[in-house]
Design an enzyme around this catalytic site. Structure first.
Site, short mmCIF file in Angstrom:
data_model
loop_
_atom_site.label_atom_id
_atom_site.label_comp_id
_atom_site.label_asym_id
_atom_site.label_seq_id
_atom_site.Cartn_x
_atom_site.Cartn_y
_atom_site.Cartn_z
N CYS A 169 -14.43 2.14 -19.12
CA CYS A 169 -14.28 3.16 -18.08
C CYS A 169 -13.48 4.35 -18.62
CB CYS A 169 -13.56 2.58 -16.86
SG CYS A 169 -14.45 1.21 -16.08
N ASP A 229 7.61 -16.80 -13.12
CA ASP A 229 7.91 -17.02 -14.53
C ASP A 229 9.27 -17.74 -14.58
OD1 ASP A 229 7.88 -16.69 -17.40
OD2 ASP A 229 9.39 -15.14 -17.08
N CYS A 279 -12.06 -1.63 -16.92
CA CYS A 279 -12.11 -2.05 -18.32
C CYS A 279 -11.94 -0.83 -19.20
CB CYS A 279 -13.43 -2.77 -18.65
SG CYS A 279 -14.87 -1.70 -18.58
N CYS A 300 -1.33 16.81 13.73
CA CYS A 300 -0.56 18.02 13.44
C CYS A 300 -0.68 18.35 11.95
CB CYS A 300 0.90 17.83 13.81
SG CYS A 300 1.20 17.51 15.56
N CYS A 325 2.40 13.75 15.12
CA CYS A 325 1.32 12.81 14.80
C CYS A 325 0.49 13.40 13.66
CB CYS A 325 0.45 12.46 16.00
SG CYS A 325 -0.70 13.73 16.48
#
Length: 872
Positions: A117, A567, A114, A189, A186
């Site tokens: 915040c 829409d 909101c 690393c 991976c």
């Protein structure tokens, strides 16, 4: 009121009461009521105004420079700070030099729900030392911070976390650089590189992303030092955009890697065969040792730096297994482990680079040079040297180098790189063209509208790479699991080497060997890469087909969607009225259209334009008319051949007392179909009627049918039109249901209703008018992202082509990606469990353990990159 506006828009400590500095042009597209909203200043650059420029702008309310200028007020500050980058640049250039010394940074803020915040963040960060100004825009999730120094910006992200939110920088500072990293197979690393570089005092922050093979690092040392440090742990780094290795150099490195693998394999074979033909065992051992050195030097070096930086990756596990095998005299086992590991890494690297290059190759679509036209002279220059407003020439068969607008010539343009549509689009003077598209025929003069870094293709590449860096929920879970699993198994392996023989259960050698096998099995490489490679491949596939998916999270969500709300205007329909029916009474259709054209050709009303376009398409000529007059709310009139003709609605002809007895039923029947009716006639009588309506897209019905086949249970149309129009379009487009006569807030309620019915809902709209509904839905999908910054900014998924035909492909791609991720995960787990089960009976050898790990990883990668070729 003005004072309140100023205070809401400016939280600066140094210029607390300054609300504007000059009279600004009025934006006719914005209402005055919006000018004070800080939520409209989403992309603005924070500007500090020097004392010299401080003026009480709110006191200038009485002065006007021209009819097109509005009163200088605090509200006008919002006009200065436009969302677009062009306006940012103009605003910055208009400020005094002294104000530009302030460090500015833009962030994307996550977690706000909101406007309060945003206020909380502004107040919290404004208390930090040397922070001059903080502006947070809740609607776009963006924040701009101005500070006295670069050091003052460093604690921003940490402080935002304390407030319960998260932030990521949007504009890189000069000392934050991006590198391409090769050699990673991976995510462990990537973690090793991060941990090693974080030990260096010259490195402030570093983030390495395995999926994209990129590293972002904030450092104070030289680029070469960074590259050198990365090479120490067995990987190669190259600065993006500069000092890039040429294809020849990269090819040379691949050749060297393959050469070492082949050499090691030959030596291993000689040693193995030699043990059967009587060569001395010492010679075989020497050959095995050479294999371990040649193929093992890289993983051992990487393992050293990984341990030094307190990281436990596959290089550590494999190096420990190979060295342990040598210690207990299993030289053949150790050499086989290292060689199989080298083969696996080589094949994995090549396969993973293929997925990364699927996006990097997009960068080659736009040419690096352009033909620029100055007067009558044409010269070739780098695209970086071309400025907005320059005229460039694109010859037949060439690619368009920059976004622009055609000022001379016409041609067909292949826009496949942008929209995924291979059918060329006809373009003429005034039409927009995009970098990377292909000029099929005809020379074009194009006025440049965007710099090379701002082109649509550049934004696509950036969005896709950003998306690939975001972890999907499945990936995040697997990474967390692996981070716990690996150290536990590592500790268990060490315990297994010591405790059983210590208590007399078997020999030290047997348990040590079993422990080494468990170390190898502990490597979760296949499991860790099961998700990111699939995500990267799927996002790359979508991008090539003109669909931008902004992250693995949204890719996964797309596969679970059960209802899609559309829409109507501009989504299911063309959004442009067309003539659909003509009925004449006394004259021919050609005569009716000629009179209608004469009446309507000066009108700007959409219905009038539809009639004019229809007449022009049929090559109808207008008549000589004069005394043109617009009748507000009813129609138009003109004198043709000394007789006054009218075009308008029923009300117009009722007021003229013209008999409608013969046309009334026809008008009602056409209106019941949701069409607008234009009556053409004079005071002598009605000569004909023309029906105009917004037509459904040719691809809509096909797309919706394909969506239902892909597993979408509900297709819903949302429209503000009346019940009759909604019912007609719904039947033509084959949607399951529709909601008519909706206001924008009603569309949000319709989406919530579908969610309450238990559906996972996607909303498809234009990304601007449907923003509330897009935000409310589980997945927001924007139409027509090509050249539309707002659409690319607001939605989770963007269909770059202005139609729905790619939506079924996206849904099928998502489901396929989820299936492949599940296959990868289950396959990886089953292989691990099987390997673990075979350790204790003694059926598993060390080289088999390595083969199960690297082989499983390779199979997972190959399974994932099938998504690159997925056709749907």
């Amino acid at each position: 009121m003005a004072k309140e506006c100023c205070s809401s828009n400016n939280s600066s400590k140094t210029a607390e009461n300054i609300c504007c500095s000059s009279t600004v042009k009025k934006d006719t597209n914005q209402e005055k009521s919006n000018c004070c909203s800080s939520n409209k200043d989403s992309g603005s650059t924070s500007i500090s105004v020097s004392n010299q420029d401080i003026a009480s702008c709110c006191n200038n309310n009485g002065s006007k420079e021209s009819e097109d200028e509005e009163e200088a007020s605090c509200c006008s500050n919002s006009s200065i700070e436009s969302y677009t980058s062009d306006s940012e640049q103009q605003a910055t250039q208009s400020m005094p030099t002294s104000s530009l010394s302030v460090e500015k940074m833009s962030y994307r803020v996550h977690g706000m729900d909101c406007g309060a915040c945003a206020v909380t963040i502004e107040k919290g960060l404004s208390k930090l030392k040397d922070v001059a100004e903080v502006k947070v825009n809740f609607s776009t999730g963006k924040m701009q911070v101005a500070a006295a120094s670069a050091d003052a910006l460093l604690p921003i992200e940490k402080e935002i976390k304390k407030l319960g939110f998260s932030a990521e920088p949007l504009n890189q500072k000069e000392n934050i650089k991006t590198f391409n990293i090769s050699g990673m197979d991976c995510s462990s690393c990537a973690k090793s590189i991060e941990n090693h570089l974080n030990t260096l005092p010259s490195v402030k922050s570093v983030n390495v992303n395995f999926s994209t093979g990129k590293m972002k690092i904030e450092h104070s040392n030289s680029v070469q030092e960074v590259i050198s440090e990365v090479s120490k742990i067995g990987f190669q780094a190259s600065l993006v955009g500069k000092n890039q290795q040429s294809p020849t150099e990269q090819k040379g490195k691949k050749i060297n890697d393959s050469t070492f693998v082949i050499l090691s394999g030959v030596l291993l074979a000689f040693g193995f065969i030699g043990s059967f033909i009587g060569i001395p065992p010492l010679l075989s051992t020497i050959l095995y040792a050479i294999v371990m050195v040649v193929s093992g030097i890289k993983p051992v070096r990487s393992a050293f730096y990984a341990i030094k930086s307190r990281s436990l990756d596959m290089n550590v596990l494999m190096s420990a297994a190979a060295i342990g095998a040598a210690i207990i005299g299993e030289w053949f086992e150790g050499a086989t482990v290292v060689w199989l590991f080298a083969i696996g890494n080589y094949l994995q690297n090549r396969s993973i680079e293929r997925t990364r290059n699927s996006i990097r190759n997009l960068m080659d679509l736009a040419p690096a040079e352009a033909w620029i036209k100055v007067g009558t002279e044409i010269s070739k220059v780098s695209v970086e040297e071309v400025s907005v407003g320059d005229i460039i020439v694109v010859k037949p068969g060439e690619k368009v180098p920059l976004d622009g607008e055609i000022v001379l010539g016409d041609s067909s343009i292949n826009q496949a790189p942008i929209t995924g549509e291979s059918i060329p689009v006809d373009k003429t003077i005034g039409d927009a063209v995009y970098a990377g598209t292909i000029n099929e025929h005809g020379s074009l003069d194009i006025k440049v509208t965007k710099l090379v870094e701002d082109t649509t293709i550049s934004k696509i590449i950036q969005l896709v790479e950003d998306a690939q860096e975001k972890k999907a929920p499945t990936e995040a879970f697997v990474d967390k699991f692996a981070s716990i699993y690996t150290p536990i198994v590592f500790i268990v392996a060490l315990v297994m080497m010591v405790l059983p023989p210590l208590f007399g259960f078997g020999t030290w050698g047997d348990w040590f060997y079993k422990g080494l096998e468990l170390l190898v099995v502990a490597c979760p490489c296949a499991l860790v890469i099961s998700t990111p490679v699939a995500i990267v491949s799927a996002i790359g596939n979508a991008a090539k087909n003109g669909v931008l998916i902004k992250g693995g999270t949204f890719l996964e969500k797309a596969g679970s969607i059960t209802a899609i709300a559309f829409d109507k205007t501009g989504t299911l329909t063309e959004g442009k009225p067309k003539v659909t029916e003509i009925k004449t009474f006394d004259n021919s259709e050609e005569e009716l259209l000629s009179i209608a054209l004469t009446l309507e050709e000066y009108s700007t009303h959409p219905i009038a334009k539809a009639i004019v376009n229809h007449a022009n398409d049929k090559s109808i000529k207008s008549k000589n008319g004069d005394a043109f007059k617009s009748i507000v709310g009813k129609g138009v009139q003109a004198t043709i051949q000394e007789e006054t003709y009218y075009a308008g609605n029923l009300k117009l002809f009722e007021d003229l007392n013209v008999s409608l007895e013969n046309v009334f039923e026809d008008v009602q029947e056409i209106q019941s179909k949701g069409k607008s009716v234009v009556i053409i006639g004079s005071q002598q009588g009605i000569i004909g009627i023309i029906a105009v309506s917004d037509t459904i897209r040719e691809t809509s019905a096909f797309a919706l049918k394909a969506l239902k086949q892909s597993g979408v249970k509900q297709t819903v149309m949302l429209t503000g039109d009346n019940e009759g129009t909604a019912k007609l379009i719904a039947s033509e487009s084959n949607v399951n249901r529709y909601f008519a006569e909706l206001l924008p807030e009603d569309k949000v309620d319709a989406v919530k209703q579908l969610q309450n019915e238990g559906h996972k809902v996607a909303m498809v709209g234009d990304g601007i008018n449907d923003a509330p509904a897009l935000a409310t839905a589980d997945l927001g999908i924007a139409m027509g992202g090509a050249g539309t910054d707002t659409a690319m900014e607001t939605a989770d998924i963007v269909l770059m082509a202005d139609n729905l035909e790619k939506l079924p492909h996206t849904m099928k791609l998502s489901k396929k990606a989820i299936r492949i991720i599940k296959q990868n995960i289950w396959f990886s787990i089953i292989i691990k469990v099987a390997a673990l089960a075979l350790i204790f009976p003694g059926y598993l050898t060390l080289w088999m353990a390595v083969l199960s790990d690297t082989g499983a990883a390779l199979i997972v990668i190959l399974n994932s990159i099938r998504l690159l070729k997925f056709k749907g």
